[in-house]
Design an enzyme around this catalytic site. Structure first.
Site, PDB file in Angstrom:
ATOM      1  N   ARG A 162      29.182  91.418  45.142  1.00  0.00           N
ATOM      2  CA  ARG A 162      30.010  90.466  45.886  1.00  0.00           C
ATOM      3  C   ARG A 162      31.103  89.965  44.964  1.00  0.00           C
ATOM      4  O   ARG A 162      30.846  89.685  43.797  1.00  0.00           O
ATOM      5  CB  ARG A 162      29.171  89.249  46.317  1.00  0.00           C
ATOM      6  N   LYS A 215      24.892 101.491  52.456  1.00  0.00           N
ATOM      7  CA  LYS A 215      25.987 100.572  52.161  1.00  0.00           C
ATOM      8  C   LYS A 215      26.648 100.044  53.440  1.00  0.00           C
ATOM      9  O   LYS A 215      26.805  98.833  53.623  1.00  0.00           O
ATOM     10  CB  LYS A 215      27.009 101.299  51.291  1.00  0.00           C
ATOM     11  N   ALA A 263      29.165  79.150  60.056  1.00  0.00           N
ATOM     12  CA  ALA A 263      30.178  79.384  61.084  1.00  0.00           C
ATOM     13  C   ALA A 263      31.527  78.912  60.570  1.00  0.00           C
ATOM     14  O   ALA A 263      31.604  77.995  59.749  1.00  0.00           O
ATOM     15  CB  ALA A 263      29.808  78.628  62.347  1.00  0.00           C
ATOM     16  N   CYS A 271      36.223  94.449  52.112  1.00  0.00           N
ATOM     17  CA  CYS A 271      35.067  95.291  52.451  1.00  0.00           C
ATOM     18  C   CYS A 271      34.616  95.176  53.903  1.00  0.00           C
ATOM     19  O   CYS A 271      34.734  96.133  54.667  1.00  0.00           O
ATOM     20  CB  CYS A 271      33.889  94.954  51.545  1.00  0.00           C
TER      21      CYS A 271
END
Ligand code: UDX
Length: 446
Positions: A162, A215, A263, A271
């Site tokens: 990430r 992935k 949210a 990505c």
């Protein structure tokens, strides 16, 4: 003898992987076709903002004082071919212009440029996110072009890092997935990853298509989770419910879990959006498009959030943007990154500007990239400067710095104390107590 590793493509993924491999004790050669990037890395500078990466790089880059010298960089495929036992392909696979499908040209070109220089047995390991079926084609191409023939083997080892946590995710992965065609590749990859394996990272061995699919399946699941909670936000708004409470309450169920249930204005970045689209395109080619029609809905729920944020802001400033000043806090697609690719925050800022407001943006790290992408927006040096004279302040990327803003002092500089929280990350009570009107997606007015 210790394995020698090359990393081809030194963007986000590659720069981090190269530095991490050096940290694990290997001799590493990083390659990129962009000489400016290589020049920067050689000086120990990282071309993007990623916490901890520059330190890691400087700890190992040859020529830097006190460094181990295990990490070097080049633009030469010949040098890479001679140097490496294992070659990691870390180039990007963007969305094709005007199409959902994935652009494989960088991966193809990396393999085709490297292969002619493979004169001794080598393992080429793909890390880029590719359409399922690519590894089979690339393995054949590799064996065909490499002087060493079938001793130039391929493996697929998807990367799950990430942004913002790239170093930690690379050094301590929550799982290592390797798609291999034989025992030799598995053995070599176990050697590469022996440290994280010893620390307990699960090592999952699969065939090529499964590794490629893992992935995109993971990213599709994450995107679905975000769009699910954003769909609930839409229903909460219609019904007068509170999506933040709802997410908390369902998150206590361990099967659901709390993570990725924030949210807001939705997902962006380099990505998630392109991966789910490329996955749909590939499933279509395979005749399995029906299986993924739900991802179309996931994508459109996500894109709808941006439009909805614009509507909420328009409503907040009295129904029209003309002559209004809007402050936008956040430009990157998420905090702790300077990445503005497909950023919901910038998209919203751009739409509001096009509708006639004067928009001023501030972001702690993304200003330079944002300016390059949206030069017509105004940019300020601080959050307070962006908020000067604003009729509404929009909180669109949840940087810690914004959570720590003092609503009272910010209230002194704005024209109207009106805050719209596009990330449900601010404390409504704190802002309301300081005299602000606080509004957020999926939550009641007051
Ligand atoms: C993602 C995957 O998480 C990672 O495993 C993969 O390797 C690459 O893609 P990244 O793009 O760095 O990583 O960002 P991520 O943290 O997944 O966030 C993606 C987007 O979703 C951001 O725009 C973020 O703001 C948004 N998001 C995330 C939400 O809107 N709500 C959430 O609850 C979580």
């Amino acid at each position: 003898m210790a394995l020698k590793i090359t990393v081809i493509g030194t963007g986000y993924l590659g720069a981090t992987h190269a530095a991490a491999m050096a940290e694990l004790g290997f001799e590493v050669l990083g390659l990129d076709v962009v000489p400016e990037k290589i020049a920067m890395l050689t000086e120990g500078r990282v071309p993007m903002y990623e916490p901890g990466l520059e330190e890691l790089l400087r700890r190992h880059t040859a020529g830097i004082e006190g460094a181990t010298g295990r990490l070097r960089f080049t633009t030469s495929y010949e040098e890479a071919g001679e140097f490496g036992d294992i070659h990691f392909i870390c180039v990007n696979t963007p969305q094709k212009h005007g199409e959902y499908a994935c652009d494989m040209s960088y991966v193809n070109s990396a393999v085709e440029s490297l292969a002619p220089h493979l004169r001794r047995p080598a393992l080429v390991v793909g890390k880029s996110t590719v359409p399922v079926g690519s590894a089979d084609l690339l393995a054949a191409r590799l064996a065909e072009l490499a002087p060493v023939g079938a001793d130039a083997e391929l493996a697929w080892n998807p990367e799950f890092l990430r942004e913002g946590f790239a170093v930690q995710d690379t050094l301590h992965p929550d799982r290592i997935v390797v798609g291999v065609a034989g025992d030799r590749a598995e053995k070599l990859l176990r050697e590469v990853y022996q440290t994280p394996i010893a620390e307990g990272s699960p090592f999952v061995v699969t065939d090529f298509p499964t590794a490629e699919l893992v992935k995109v399946a993971a990213n599709s699941f994450l995107a679905t989770k975000i769009s699910f909670i954003n769909a609930m936000a839409e229903v909460c708004e219609a019904a007068g419910g509170d999506v933040v409470k709802l997410a908390e309450a369902i998150g206590y169920d361990e099967r659901i879990g709390k993570k990725f249930l924030r949210a807001g204005i939705g997902f962006g970045g380099g990505c998630l959006p392109k991966d789910i689209r490329a996955f749909m395109a590939r499933a279509g080619e395979l005749g399995a498009d029906q299986a993924l029609t739900f991802l179309r809905e996931v994508d459109s729920i996500n894109m709808r959030r941006r439009g909805h944020m614009v509507e909420l802001a328009r409503e907040a400033v009295g129904g029209a943007f003309l002559g209004k000043r809007v402050a936008v806090l956040g430009a990157t697609f998420k905090p702790d990154s300077d990445d503005v690719r497909d950023s919901p925050a910038l998209n919203v800022a751009g739409q509001i500007q096009l509708q006639g407001a004067q928009v001023t943006v501030f972001d702690p790290k993304g200003m330079e990239n944002a300016r390059a992408l949206f030069p017509t927006l105004a940019y300020a040096a601080t959050a307070a400067e962006a908020a000067e004279g604003a009729h509404a302040v929009l909180h669109l990327t949840e940087w810690r710095e914004f959570r720590e803003l003092d609503p009272a002092s910010l209230g002194e500089v704005v024209a109207e104390r009106r805050i719209l929280d596009g990330r449900n990350a601010l404390d409504p009570d704190v802002w309301r107590d300081a005299g602000w009107t606080y509004r957020a997606l999926g939550r009641p007015m007051a």
